[in-house]
Design an enzyme around this catalytic site. Structure first.
Site, mmCIF file in Angstrom:
data_model
loop_
_atom_site.group_PDB
_atom_site.id
_atom_site.type_symbol
_atom_site.label_atom_id
_atom_site.label_comp_id
_atom_site.label_asym_id
_atom_site.label_seq_id
_atom_site.Cartn_x
_atom_site.Cartn_y
_atom_site.Cartn_z
ATOM 1 N N LYS A 110 17.490 -10.348 -42.235
ATOM 2 C CA LYS A 110 18.564 -9.960 -43.155
ATOM 3 C C LYS A 110 18.019 -9.188 -44.359
ATOM 4 C CE LYS A 110 22.139 -13.108 -41.781
ATOM 5 N NZ LYS A 110 22.628 -14.477 -41.811
ATOM 6 N N LYS A 191 21.572 -7.397 -29.705
ATOM 7 C CA LYS A 191 22.438 -8.569 -29.822
ATOM 8 C C LYS A 191 23.735 -8.186 -30.544
ATOM 9 C CE LYS A 191 22.279 -11.538 -33.213
ATOM 10 N NZ LYS A 191 22.087 -12.608 -34.197
ATOM 11 N N LYS A 194 27.729 -8.952 -36.343
ATOM 12 C CA LYS A 194 28.461 -8.284 -37.423
ATOM 13 C C LYS A 194 27.520 -7.398 -38.221
ATOM 14 C CE LYS A 194 30.754 -12.393 -37.556
ATOM 15 N NZ LYS A 194 30.946 -13.725 -38.065
HETATM 16 P P1 TYM Z 1 27.435 -17.238 -36.764
HETATM 17 O O1 TYM Z 1 28.681 -17.403 -37.574
HETATM 18 O O2 TYM Z 1 26.616 -16.027 -36.963
HETATM 19 O O3 TYM Z 1 27.819 -17.288 -35.224
HETATM 20 C C1 TYM Z 1 28.609 -18.335 -34.678
HETATM 21 C C2 TYM Z 1 28.058 -18.715 -33.314
HETATM 22 O O4 TYM Z 1 28.065 -17.593 -32.435
HETATM 23 C C3 TYM Z 1 26.773 -17.426 -31.856
HETATM 24 N N1 TYM Z 1 26.531 -15.996 -31.634
HETATM 25 C C4 TYM Z 1 26.101 -15.472 -30.472
HETATM 26 N N2 TYM Z 1 25.798 -16.038 -29.307
HETATM 27 C C5 TYM Z 1 25.387 -15.216 -28.300
HETATM 28 N N3 TYM Z 1 25.301 -13.870 -28.423
HETATM 29 C C6 TYM Z 1 25.607 -13.250 -29.587
HETATM 30 N N4 TYM Z 1 25.540 -11.929 -29.694
HETATM 31 C C7 TYM Z 1 26.033 -14.066 -30.689
HETATM 32 N N5 TYM Z 1 26.376 -13.801 -31.970
HETATM 33 C C8 TYM Z 1 26.687 -14.998 -32.531
HETATM 34 C C9 TYM Z 1 25.813 -17.992 -32.882
HETATM 35 O O5 TYM Z 1 24.578 -18.332 -32.308
HETATM 36 C C10 TYM Z 1 26.592 -19.183 -33.392
HETATM 37 O O6 TYM Z 1 26.428 -20.293 -32.535
HETATM 38 N N6 TYM Z 1 24.283 -20.352 -39.072
HETATM 39 C C11 TYM Z 1 25.412 -20.262 -38.147
HETATM 40 C C12 TYM Z 1 26.628 -21.035 -38.619
HETATM 41 C C13 TYM Z 1 26.359 -22.453 -38.924
HETATM 42 C C14 TYM Z 1 26.097 -23.503 -37.999
HETATM 43 C C15 TYM Z 1 25.930 -24.683 -38.775
HETATM 44 C C16 TYM Z 1 25.996 -23.565 -36.616
HETATM 45 C C17 TYM Z 1 26.335 -22.993 -40.181
HETATM 46 N N7 TYM Z 1 26.074 -24.347 -40.092
HETATM 47 C C18 TYM Z 1 25.657 -25.919 -38.179
HETATM 48 C C19 TYM Z 1 25.727 -24.780 -36.020
HETATM 49 C C20 TYM Z 1 25.562 -25.953 -36.803
HETATM 50 C C21 TYM Z 1 25.789 -18.800 -38.000
HETATM 51 O O7 TYM Z 1 25.509 -17.981 -38.836
HETATM 52 O O8 TYM Z 1 26.540 -18.539 -36.884
#
Ligand code: TYM
Length: 322
Positions: A110, A191, A194
């Protein structure tokens, strides 16, 4: 077994979120006790406008409901409705070595993209550990990009348990990552994310979905040329939507030649639109009834609170805060 996962309201949810995570949320709610939340404290690291934050939070909440998350089976809540999370994050921060956070790929990535290296972004994995440990989660369904955060969560939990033991304060969670959807590719083959601007949103207008699919990068092989279905982002996405028979047929036509990227793009766009047709209608119903959404949110907060209070009390006692 207890399931927990979260999703950031940092923009509209995309099909990487759906296949990498949300589909597993919905499958797991059937047989386990599940907690899912909108991670708005986390999104503060990128969203800096209150109205946008409120709107995104509402949108992500109704997206999950529309996609099949059932509040009668799972607890759906908004992270900031349970402020105990940030208290636990502080307790965990005091036992987290800087070096563990410095090696985090997602932080480095990031910052490389130009996002300011603020403390919140740096400490993000500790807040995530708090989210998970606060609910005694056993299993955390996520995509591959969250694996390292899960490792840190376990390390921090063990560290706290060791420092303040002998009684175990935190349960050690495991990631639940399905190989075939661990990394869903975006329009440019990287991947889907956003922050890369290469997403197809689940609830994009059908016309927008068609336009985006047309942008998917392919090579310039002509229709009649044999193609390798394992080296094509279009196919990688199509696999997520197609039935087994259809997929066999398309893969055979790839290998033999006779299918062009134009046809594949039409097929893929149609498949995406058709898959989310039902949820699109359901979503409109939820959006038209904000009181019903607010009620689900309040009930979710109450259930999440009850679970969180128990674990936080254990942690506070262990380190002498109570
Ligand atoms: P976030 O909001 O970026 O994404 C949400 C979920 O979607 C999955 N994901 C993907 N999986 C496969 N291919 C992709 N291209 C792809 N893009 C996103 C992410 O792996 C995620 O599971 N840090 C986390 C949010 C979070 C969280 C938590 C998750 C905060 N606290 C506690 C689990 C447990 C995040 O930024 O996900």
């Amino acid at each position: 077994m207890r399931i927990l996962s979260g999703i950031q309201p940092s923009g509209a949810l995309h099909i990487g979120n759906y296949f990498g995570a949300i589909r597993q949320y919905i499958a797991l709610q059937e047989e386990h006790e599940a907690f899912y939340f909108i991670a708005n404290y986390h999104a503060l690291t990128s969203v800096r406008d209150a109205a946008t934050m409120r709107r995104n939070t509402f949108d992500a909440f109704v997206d999950l409901l529309a996609l099949g998350l059932d509040p009668a089976k799972a607890t759906l809540f908004v992270q900031s409705d349970v402020p105990e999370t940030v208290e636990l994050a502080w307790l965990l921060t005091t036992v987290t070595p800087m070096g563990w956070l410095e090696k985090c790929v997602s932080f480095k990535d990031k910052v490389q993209q130009g996002i300011p290296a603020e403390h919140g972004l740096f400490a993000y994995p500790v807040l995530m550990a708090a989210d998970i440990l606060l609910y005694d989660a056993d299993l955390v369904p996520v995509g591959q990009d969250q694996r390292q955060h899960l490792e840190i969560t376990r390390d921090v939990a063990e560290r706290f348990n060791n420092v303040y033991g002998p009684a175990e304060v935190f349960r050690l969670p495991k990631p639940y990552i399905l190989d075939n959807v661990a990394v869903v590719p975006g329009l440019d083959g990287r991947k889907m994310s956003k922050s890369y601007g290469n997403t197809i949103e689940i609830f994009d207008d059908p016309a927008v979905i068609k336009k985006k699919v047309k942008k998917i990068v392919t090579d310039s092989a002509p229709v009649e040329a044999p193609k390798d279905p394992d080296k094509c982002s279009l196919m990688a996405l199509y696999r997520l939507f197609a039935g087994a028979e259809d997929l066999d047929d398309v893969e055979r036509r790839y290998r033999e030649g006779g299918i062009g990227y134009g046809e594949m793009k039409t097929r893929l766009a149609d498949a995406i639109i058709a898959r989310f047709d039902g949820p699109r209608a359901l979503r409109a119903e939820w959006v038209a009834d904000p009181d019903r959404v607010a009620k689900v949110r309040a009930e979710g907060a109450e259930r999440a609170h009850a679970a969180a209070r128990t674990v936080l009390a254990r942690a506070r006692t262990a380190c002498g805060m109570a």
